[in-house]
Design a protein around this motif. Structure first.
Motif, PDB file in Angstrom:
ATOM      1  N   UNK A 267       0.858  -1.185   0.000  1.00  0.00           N
ATOM      2  CA  UNK A 267       0.000   0.000   0.000  1.00  0.00           C
ATOM      3  C   UNK A 267       0.892   1.232   0.000  1.00  0.00           C
ATOM      4  N   UNK A 268       0.398   2.322  -0.629  1.00  0.00           N
ATOM      5  CA  UNK A 268       1.164   3.562  -0.730  1.00  0.00           C
ATOM      6  C   UNK A 268       0.273   4.746  -0.329  1.00  0.00           C
ATOM      7  N   UNK A 269       0.864   5.706   0.417  1.00  0.00           N
ATOM      8  CA  UNK A 269       0.156   6.920   0.806  1.00  0.00           C
ATOM      9  C   UNK A 269       1.055   8.117   0.543  1.00  0.00           C
ATOM     10  N   UNK A 270       0.524   9.117  -0.144  1.00  0.00           N
ATOM     11  CA  UNK A 270       1.285  10.354  -0.336  1.00  0.00           C
ATOM     12  C   UNK A 270       1.541  11.020   1.013  1.00  0.00           C
ATOM     13  N   UNK A 271       0.601  10.894   1.924  1.00  0.00           N
ATOM     14  CA  UNK A 271       0.746  11.449   3.270  1.00  0.00           C
ATOM     15  C   UNK A 271      -0.122  10.641   4.218  1.00  0.00           C
ATOM     16  N   UNK A 272       0.374  10.345   5.399  1.00  0.00           N
ATOM     17  CA  UNK A 272      -0.385   9.550   6.355  1.00  0.00           C
ATOM     18  C   UNK A 272       0.089   9.848   7.774  1.00  0.00           C
ATOM     19  N   UNK A 273      -0.744   9.497   8.745  1.00  0.00           N
ATOM     20  CA  UNK A 273      -0.368   9.650  10.151  1.00  0.00           C
ATOM     21  C   UNK A 273       0.251   8.349  10.641  1.00  0.00           C
ATOM     22  N   UNK A 274       1.317   8.473  11.444  1.00  0.00           N
ATOM     23  CA  UNK A 274       1.945   7.305  12.057  1.00  0.00           C
ATOM     24  C   UNK A 274       1.988   7.521  13.563  1.00  0.00           C
ATOM     25  N   UNK A 276       2.623   5.340  17.554  1.00  0.00           N
ATOM     26  CA  UNK A 276       3.077   4.155  18.257  1.00  0.00           C
ATOM     27  C   UNK A 276       3.620   4.558  19.603  1.00  0.00           C
ATOM     28  N   UNK A 277       4.356   3.665  20.281  1.00  0.00           N
ATOM     29  CA  UNK A 277       4.891   3.987  21.615  1.00  0.00           C
ATOM     30  C   UNK A 277       5.821   5.196  21.562  1.00  0.00           C
ATOM     31  N   UNK A 278       5.385   6.328  22.132  1.00  0.00           N
ATOM     32  CA  UNK A 278       6.236   7.508  22.227  1.00  0.00           C
ATOM     33  C   UNK A 278       6.237   8.417  21.015  1.00  0.00           C
ATOM     34  N   UNK A 279       5.392   8.167  20.033  1.00  0.00           N
ATOM     35  CA  UNK A 279       5.362   9.076  18.886  1.00  0.00           C
ATOM     36  C   UNK A 279       3.968   9.103  18.261  1.00  0.00           C
ATOM     37  N   UNK A 280       3.650  10.257  17.675  1.00  0.00           N
ATOM     38  CA  UNK A 280       2.388  10.454  16.962  1.00  0.00           C
ATOM     39  C   UNK A 280       2.666  11.510  15.891  1.00  0.00           C
ATOM     40  N   UNK A 281       2.924  11.074  14.672  1.00  0.00           N
ATOM     41  CA  UNK A 281       3.433  11.949  13.619  1.00  0.00           C
ATOM     42  C   UNK A 281       2.387  12.137  12.521  1.00  0.00           C
ATOM     43  N   UNK A 282       1.900  13.358  12.331  1.00  0.00           N
ATOM     44  CA  UNK A 282       0.959  13.608  11.233  1.00  0.00           C
ATOM     45  C   UNK A 282       1.684  13.850   9.915  1.00  0.00           C
ATOM     46  N   UNK A 283       0.989  13.593   8.838  1.00  0.00           N
ATOM     47  CA  UNK A 283       1.465  13.948   7.488  1.00  0.00           C
ATOM     48  C   UNK A 283       2.852  13.401   7.172  1.00  0.00           C
ATOM     49  N   UNK A 284       3.072  12.137   7.473  1.00  0.00           N
ATOM     50  CA  UNK A 284       4.338  11.505   7.097  1.00  0.00           C
ATOM     51  C   UNK A 284       4.327  11.315   5.576  1.00  0.00           C
ATOM     52  N   UNK A 299      10.968  11.795   5.900  1.00  0.00           N
ATOM     53  CA  UNK A 299      11.190  12.114   7.310  1.00  0.00           C
ATOM     54  C   UNK A 299      11.425  13.612   7.461  1.00  0.00           C
ATOM     55  N   UNK A 300      10.619  14.257   8.303  1.00  0.00           N
ATOM     56  CA  UNK A 300      10.792  15.695   8.532  1.00  0.00           C
ATOM     57  C   UNK A 300      11.242  15.997   9.955  1.00  0.00           C
ATOM     58  N   UNK A 301      11.374  14.982  10.831  1.00  0.00           N
ATOM     59  CA  UNK A 301      11.664  15.219  12.236  1.00  0.00           C
ATOM     60  C   UNK A 301      13.127  14.966  12.606  1.00  0.00           C
ATOM     61  N   UNK A 302      13.953  14.503  11.668  1.00  0.00           N
ATOM     62  CA  UNK A 302      15.393  14.415  11.945  1.00  0.00           C
ATOM     63  C   UNK A 302      16.148  14.435  10.615  1.00  0.00           C
ATOM     64  N   UNK A 303      17.452  14.679  10.705  1.00  0.00           N
ATOM     65  CA  UNK A 303      18.307  14.716   9.522  1.00  0.00           C
ATOM     66  C   UNK A 303      19.579  13.917   9.779  1.00  0.00           C
TER      67      UNK A 303
END
Length: 338
Positions: A267-274, A276-284, A299-303
């Protein structure tokens, strides 16, 4: 009398026109003296690297003189100021040039000629993952000029950081972990720099022998598939046996390891929410799931690519993930391994 004057006027007009044309050609063909150096007119197939080498100047100096970046594209007819010399350029030396064939990629050409893809890209003003086209002329740099492989640690168990190193790779090479390296060297983060001297935990003088990666699964004619190397933290996209794209990634940590095996994108999503334990990331962005909740995505939360960072997914730069998302159809095989 009147006819004679008209003929003389026409003759003078043609004479002046001829002089103007000749002067124009001389200005176009010959390098003209300019403040700071001569002017060179770009020809088809030229790059900043090849022009700089032909005139005995550095790429940085040539780029700076003309207000360009090192990776700037040149166009036929562009006028470049050559820094530090007003002399005419020497005739082009015999250069090792490869003409791109249909189906070639920059990675494949580099592998075929024993040249790092980064060196081939830099020699031609390209990026390592640039597309090339049939008929394009690529300058092949001397393999002997490529960077030397990382040096072995010194006898006192100290390793000197080389270009492209990160703590995770150094740890793998020397049988330790990034956390142990940080502790042994009093580091508060994974940031290191070329030339830095790192103490190896336990003073291990020799790295373990590298283990060969498993051979990829059999592929059919024209089949696309994705290889994820968990040891090197790299992802490579293949068409049959030909690599067409490669990127640094961040896979699962030791506490949340990435699954190992052969899977397929379902399955493929242009943007999705992820979440789990310790994280909740919108628009991945550009997410492609290949096994249960394990996916490849932007990934927009680290480099910090090249170091395991995830809860099991394969983290990519968003631009890299976008390329892969557009390239890989549903059902594309994904092979993960150490």
């Amino acid at each position: 009398m009147e006819n004679e004057q008209m003929e003389n006027g026409e003759l003078r007009r043609r004479l002046w026109l001829g002089i103007v044309l000749i002067l124009g050609l001389l200005v176009y063909v010959s390098p003209v003296c300019a403040q700071g150096g001569a002017t060179y007119v770009v020809r088809r197939g030229d790059t900043l690297f090849s022009v700089a080498r032909r005139h005995g100047v550095s790429v940085d100096a040539l780029a700076a003189t003309n207000g360009l970046s090192r990776q700037a594209w040149l166009y036929t007819g562009q006028r470049l100021t050559i820094p530090g010399s007003a002399a005419a350029p020497a005739p082009p030396a015999a250069e090792n040039v490869y003409v791109v064939q249909a189906g070639d990629t920059l990675l494949e050409i580099a592998l075929r000629h024993g040249i790092p893809a980064s060196a081939l890209a830099e020699a031609n003003g390209l990026y390592w993952n640039s597309w090339v086209y049939a008929g394009q002329r690529l300058l092949l740099p001397d393999p002997a000029a490529s960077p030397a492989p990382p040096v072995a640690p010194t006898d006192d168990g100290v390793y000197i950081v080389q270009p492209g190193d990160n703590l995770f790779r150094i740890g793998l090479r020397h049988g330790t972990t990034a956390a142990a390296l940080r502790a042994a060297n009093g580091l508060s983060s994974n940031t290191i720099y070329v030339g830095q001297r790192l103490t190896l935990p336990g003073g291990a003088p020799n790295p373990p022998a590298a283990q060969p990666a498993p051979a990829p699964a059999p592929v059919g004619y024209g089949e696309k598939w994705i290889d994820v190397n968990l040891s090197t933290q790299t992802l490579t996209a293949y068409e049959e046996r030909t690599p067409v794209f490669s990127a640094l990634v961040s896979t699962g940590t030791r506490w949340y390891p990435t699954v190992v095996g052969t899977y397929a994108i379902y399955v493929k999503y242009v943007s999705t929410r992820m979440s789990g334990p310790g994280y909740n990331l919108p628009n991945v962005p550009y997410t492609m799931y290949f096994y249960r909740g394990y996916g490849i995505h932007g990934t927009y939360w680290h480099n910090n690519f090249g170091v395991p960072m995830s809860h099991g997914c394969v983290n990519m730069r968003t631009s890299d993930a976008q390329w892969l998302y557009n390239w890989a159809p549903l059902g594309t095989k994904v092979v993960t391994h150490y």
